[in-house]
Motif scaffolding. Structure first.
Motif, PDB file in Angstrom:
ATOM      1  N   ARG A  88       0.831  -1.208   0.000  1.00 10.09           N
ATOM      2  CA  ARG A  88       0.000   0.000   0.000  1.00 10.09           C
ATOM      3  C   ARG A  88       0.866   1.260   0.000  1.00 10.09           C
ATOM      4  O   ARG A  88       0.543   2.243  -0.672  1.00 10.09           O
ATOM      5  N   PHE A  89       1.960   1.235   0.765  1.00 10.10           N
ATOM      6  CA  PHE A  89       2.848   2.391   0.775  1.00 10.10           C
ATOM      7  C   PHE A  89       3.608   2.520  -0.550  1.00 10.10           C
ATOM      8  O   PHE A  89       3.946   3.631  -0.966  1.00 10.10           O
ATOM      9  N   ASP A  90       3.871   1.393  -1.210  1.00 16.12           N
ATOM     10  CA  ASP A  90       4.466   1.449  -2.547  1.00 16.12           C
ATOM     11  C   ASP A  90       3.532   2.175  -3.513  1.00 16.12           C
ATOM     12  O   ASP A  90       3.953   3.010  -4.325  1.00 16.12           O
ATOM     13  N   ILE A  91       2.248   1.849  -3.432  1.00 14.69           N
ATOM     14  CA  ILE A  91       1.253   2.501  -4.286  1.00 14.69           C
ATOM     15  C   ILE A  91       1.201   3.989  -3.987  1.00 14.69           C
ATOM     16  O   ILE A  91       1.174   4.835  -4.893  1.00 14.69           O
ATOM     17  N   LEU A  92       1.227   4.327  -2.694  1.00 13.47           N
ATOM     18  CA  LEU A  92       1.208   5.731  -2.291  1.00 13.47           C
ATOM     19  C   LEU A  92       2.438   6.468  -2.803  1.00 13.47           C
ATOM     20  O   LEU A  92       2.334   7.611  -3.299  1.00 13.47           O
ATOM     21  N   GLU A  93       3.595   5.832  -2.718  1.00 19.33           N
ATOM     22  CA  GLU A  93       4.821   6.482  -3.181  1.00 19.33           C
ATOM     23  C   GLU A  93       4.789   6.715  -4.683  1.00 19.33           C
ATOM     24  O   GLU A  93       5.177   7.782  -5.178  1.00 19.33           O
ATOM     25  N   GLY A  94       4.304   5.724  -5.421  1.00 20.47           N
ATOM     26  CA  GLY A  94       4.198   5.885  -6.873  1.00 20.47           C
ATOM     27  C   GLY A  94       3.228   6.988  -7.252  1.00 20.47           C
ATOM     28  O   GLY A  94       3.502   7.801  -8.147  1.00 20.47           O
ATOM     29  N   ALA A  95       2.088   7.052  -6.559  1.00 23.42           N
ATOM     30  CA  ALA A  95       1.108   8.101  -6.834  1.00 23.42           C
ATOM     31  C   ALA A  95       1.675   9.475  -6.475  1.00 23.42           C
ATOM     32  O   ALA A  95       1.427  10.461  -7.181  1.00 23.42           O
ATOM     33  N   SER A  96       2.453   9.540  -5.398  1.00 21.37           N
ATOM     34  CA  SER A  96       3.059  10.812  -4.985  1.00 21.37           C
ATOM     35  C   SER A  96       4.021  11.322  -6.052  1.00 21.37           C
ATOM     36  O   SER A  96       4.050  12.517  -6.375  1.00 21.37           O
ATOM     37  N   ARG A  97       4.813  10.418  -6.610  1.00 19.34           N
ATOM     38  CA  ARG A  97       5.760  10.807  -7.658  1.00 19.34           C
ATOM     39  C   ARG A  97       5.030  11.352  -8.881  1.00 19.34           C
ATOM     40  O   ARG A  97       5.455  12.348  -9.481  1.00 19.34           O
ATOM     41  N   GLN A  98       3.942  10.708  -9.233  1.00 19.88           N
ATOM     42  CA  GLN A  98       3.189  11.159 -10.399  1.00 19.88           C
ATOM     43  C   GLN A  98       2.535  12.515 -10.140  1.00 19.88           C
ATOM     44  O   GLN A  98       2.455  13.364 -11.027  1.00 19.88           O
ATOM     45  N   LEU A  99       2.086  12.730  -8.908  1.00 22.05           N
ATOM     46  CA  LEU A  99       1.492  14.014  -8.550  1.00 22.05           C
ATOM     47  C   LEU A  99       2.520  15.136  -8.690  1.00 22.05           C
ATOM     48  O   LEU A  99       2.237  16.188  -9.278  1.00 22.05           O
ATOM     49  N   VAL A 100       3.711  14.914  -8.155  1.00 20.17           N
ATOM     50  CA  VAL A 100       4.783  15.912  -8.257  1.00 20.17           C
ATOM     51  C   VAL A 100       5.109  16.185  -9.721  1.00 20.17           C
ATOM     52  O   VAL A 100       5.278  17.341 -10.136  1.00 20.17           O
ATOM     53  N   GLN A 106       2.980  21.242 -15.268  1.00 17.17           N
ATOM     54  CA  GLN A 106       1.970  22.266 -15.538  1.00 17.17           C
ATOM     55  C   GLN A 106       2.186  23.539 -14.719  1.00 17.17           C
ATOM     56  O   GLN A 106       1.360  24.449 -14.778  1.00 17.17           O
ATOM     57  N   ARG A 107       3.304  23.566 -13.967  1.00 17.37           N
ATOM     58  CA  ARG A 107       3.658  24.751 -13.183  1.00 17.37           C
ATOM     59  C   ARG A 107       2.481  25.223 -12.313  1.00 17.37           C
ATOM     60  O   ARG A 107       2.151  26.408 -12.239  1.00 17.37           O
ATOM     61  N   ILE A 108       1.875  24.261 -11.630  1.00 10.59           N
ATOM     62  CA  ILE A 108       0.798  24.588 -10.702  1.00 10.59           C
ATOM     63  C   ILE A 108       1.382  25.362  -9.520  1.00 10.59           C
ATOM     64  O   ILE A 108       2.433  25.001  -8.994  1.00 10.59           O
ATOM     65  N   ASP A 109       0.698  26.407  -9.074  1.00  8.60           N
ATOM     66  CA  ASP A 109       1.172  27.183  -7.937  1.00  8.60           C
ATOM     67  C   ASP A 109       1.447  26.254  -6.756  1.00  8.60           C
ATOM     68  O   ASP A 109       0.599  25.425  -6.389  1.00  8.60           O
ATOM     69  N   GLY A 110       2.631  26.406  -6.161  1.00 14.41           N
ATOM     70  CA  GLY A 110       2.981  25.597  -5.008  1.00 14.41           C
ATOM     71  C   GLY A 110       3.680  24.302  -5.342  1.00 14.41           C
ATOM     72  O   GLY A 110       3.901  23.472  -4.463  1.00 14.41           O
ATOM     73  N   TYR A 111       4.062  24.088  -6.610  1.00 12.44           N
ATOM     74  CA  TYR A 111       4.663  22.801  -6.980  1.00 12.44           C
ATOM     75  C   TYR A 111       6.015  22.581  -6.293  1.00 12.44           C
ATOM     76  O   TYR A 111       6.405  21.435  -6.022  1.00 12.44           O
ATOM     77  N   LYS A 112       6.723  23.676  -5.982  1.00 10.46           N
ATOM     78  CA  LYS A 112       8.017  23.512  -5.300  1.00 10.46           C
ATOM     79  C   LYS A 112       7.821  23.019  -3.877  1.00 10.46           C
ATOM     80  O   LYS A 112       8.564  22.158  -3.386  1.00 10.46           O
ATOM     81  N   ASP A 113       6.809  23.559  -3.200  1.00 11.73           N
ATOM     82  CA  ASP A 113       6.469  23.074  -1.861  1.00 11.73           C
ATOM     83  C   ASP A 113       6.041  21.621  -1.918  1.00 11.73           C
ATOM     84  O   ASP A 113       6.435  20.792  -1.090  1.00 11.73           O
ATOM     85  N   LEU A 114       5.205  21.307  -2.885  1.00 11.99           N
ATOM     86  CA  LEU A 114       4.698  19.942  -3.045  1.00 11.99           C
ATOM     87  C   LEU A 114       5.843  18.957  -3.238  1.00 11.99           C
ATOM     88  O   LEU A 114       5.832  17.855  -2.689  1.00 11.99           O
ATOM     89  N   LYS A 115       6.851  19.375  -3.992  1.00 11.24           N
ATOM     90  CA  LYS A 115       7.957  18.486  -4.348  1.00 11.24           C
ATOM     91  C   LYS A 115       8.743  18.039  -3.127  1.00 11.24           C
ATOM     92  O   LYS A 115       9.253  16.916  -3.082  1.00 11.24           O
ATOM     93  N   ARG A 116       8.856  18.898  -2.116  1.00 10.47           N
ATOM     94  CA  ARG A 116       9.714  18.564  -0.982  1.00 10.47           C
ATOM     95  C   ARG A 116       8.959  18.187   0.291  1.00 10.47           C
ATOM     96  O   ARG A 116       9.584  17.852   1.296  1.00 10.47           O
ATOM     97  N   LEU A 186      -6.437  24.354   3.487  1.00  8.31           N
ATOM     98  CA  LEU A 186      -6.599  25.687   2.919  1.00  8.31           C
ATOM     99  C   LEU A 186      -5.262  26.391   2.749  1.00  8.31           C
ATOM    100  O   LEU A 186      -5.098  27.229   1.866  1.00  8.31           O
ATOM    101  N   SER A 187      -4.298  26.043   3.612  1.00  7.95           N
ATOM    102  CA  SER A 187      -3.008  26.735   3.590  1.00  7.95           C
ATOM    103  C   SER A 187      -1.991  26.088   2.665  1.00  7.95           C
ATOM    104  O   SER A 187      -1.092  26.757   2.165  1.00  7.95           O
ATOM    105  N   ILE A 188      -2.117  24.772   2.453  1.00 13.47           N
ATOM    106  CA  ILE A 188      -1.072  24.080   1.687  1.00 13.47           C
ATOM    107  C   ILE A 188      -1.494  23.752   0.265  1.00 13.47           C
ATOM    108  O   ILE A 188      -0.649  23.514  -0.596  1.00 13.47           O
ATOM    109  N   CYS A 189      -2.806  23.704  -0.001  1.00 15.17           N
ATOM    110  CA  CYS A 189      -3.262  23.385  -1.358  1.00 15.17           C
ATOM    111  C   CYS A 189      -3.144  24.616  -2.248  1.00 15.17           C
ATOM    112  O   CYS A 189      -3.386  25.739  -1.804  1.00 15.17           O
ATOM    113  N   PRO A 190      -2.796  24.436  -3.520  1.00 16.51           N
ATOM    114  CA  PRO A 190      -2.750  25.577  -4.446  1.00 16.51           C
ATOM    115  C   PRO A 190      -4.138  26.172  -4.601  1.00 16.51           C
ATOM    116  O   PRO A 190      -5.150  25.476  -4.430  1.00 16.51           O
TER     117      PRO A 190
END
Length: 365
Positions: A88-100, A106-116, A186-190
């Motif tokens: 399950r954590f493998d699936i989560l990690e793979g999905a996280s990578r794809q999200l980043v 697409q240069r979504i606002d906050g992508y640098k925060d999301l990445k780290r 509200l504070s962390i989502c773009p």
């Protein structure tokens, strides 16, 4: 997480004499939204050490012991084996990578925060229902909780659960004393992520707890439960001046983050959870578990996988060529989880066969 002992008003204490049995208690009946708000106001006053958060559900889910249970989705199930949890954590990690990857492309606002920040990644994946995560949804809005509990609910009643959590201090508040992390969506989502702004959502989990824990019950949020309420699923519940928030408002259209997350969910469902990739991840989890348990006989403590493999080689459990083969499969597994789209099915089948052969070898050994 640390358990709390809730403080109840005299009125509620008469209905629930033993506050230590809140999780197994019968929900308190409340007839109107106004009455519910008045209960919450009094509970907020007597529980000064905690900030109150809410969950609205169509049902009160109880375990075999008769206790209400509130596990983050990644830990749900009567029995979740260690290897299933790793999968399950493998699936989560793979999905996280794809999200980043999608946010960055697409240069979504906050992508640098999301990445780290993994908690931001997990929060978006959880809130948009992409895959299981170690976080649980809460809201600070009683009206939102009641709306969630009654929307699409065909039963006569619904349930509101009140939890006491540490006071939040930042966008991501980590409380080491209570072993909890609270993410304010509200504070962390773009700003282009609309859903959190309509739901006043928070995501809460146990700090630094993933696949390793002493007892599963330490991950159950019934440890923070203050009270359970049962409300009628009728328009009369809202009374004059209040109203239910319709589902289309809680899940607004034209949410670009929802569109991105739908792509990742398709990947998680079709590539990460099924077929040869899913079979490989499950087999690898078995092999990893097996190697760590054998190495434990020599090291007397759990070690990183590569060190465990080396211990087996040093103690002549496996020959040197198998050490290199297992280590190469480990590297392949990391590539597979991080960028599954780049891996060919033929490579997955090849490595799956290798893992099964190694499992047979070690079991016979």
């Amino acid at each position: 997480m640390r358990s709390i002992t809730p403080e109840l008003t005299e009125e509620l204490h008469n209905q629930i004499p033993d506050v230590k049995k809140i999780k197994s208690s019968t929900p308190v009946n409340v007839d109107t939204f106004r009455e519910l708000v008045e209960h919450i106001a009094k509970l907020s006053y007597v529980n000064k050490d905690h900030m109150l958060f809410f969950r609205g559900q169509a049902n009160d889910y109880v375990n075999k012991a008769g206790n209400s249970t509130f596990y983050p989705s990644i830990y749900r199930g009567d029995y979740v084996s260690h290897k299933e949890l790793i999968n399950r954590f493998d699936i989560l990690e793979g999905a996280s990578r794809q999200l980043v990857k999608l946010f960055e492309e697409q240069r979504i606002d906050g992508y640098k925060d999301l990445k780290r920040r993994k908690y931001i990644q997990w929060s978006i994946l959880q809130h948009y229902e992409v895959c299981a995560t170690p976080l649980l949804d809460f809201t600070h809005s009683l009206r939102v909780a009641c709306s969630f509990a009654t929307n699409d609910n065909v039963a006569d009643h619904a349930y509101i659960f009140v939890f006491g959590l540490p006071y939040i201090t930042n966008r991501i508040s980590i409380n080491s004393e209570h072993d909890l992390v609270n993410v304010r969506l509200l504070s962390i989502c773009p700003p282009r992520a609309l859903r959190p702004h309509f739901q006043e959502g928070y995501l809460v989990g146990t700090d630094d707890v993933t696949t390793g824990y002493e007892t599963k019950t330490e991950l159950d949020f019934h440890n923070r439960l203050i009270i359970k309420f049962k409300i009628p699923n009728t328009t009369s519940f809202w009374g004059t001046g209040f109203s239910n928030i319709p589902k289309e408002s809680l899940y607004p259209d034209n949410d670009i983050i929802q569109d991105l997350c739908s792509q990742i969910k398709d990947l998680a469902d079709k590539e990460l959870k099924s077929g040869e990739l899913g079979d490989f991840l499950k087999a690898w989890s078995q092999l990893e578990d097996y190697i760590n348990n054998i190495a434990l006989n020599f090291s007397k403590r759990y070690l990183p996988l590569r060190e465990s493999i080396k211990i087996l080689e040093v103690n002549y459990v496996i020959p040197s060529d198998l050490f290199r083969e297992i280590d190469n499969i480990r590297k392949f597994r990391n590539i597979l989880v991080h960028t599954p789209i780049k891996v060919k099915n033929n490579d997955i089948v090849k490595h799956l066969n290798q893992v099964n052969d190694l499992l047979n070898f070690l079991r016979n050994k």
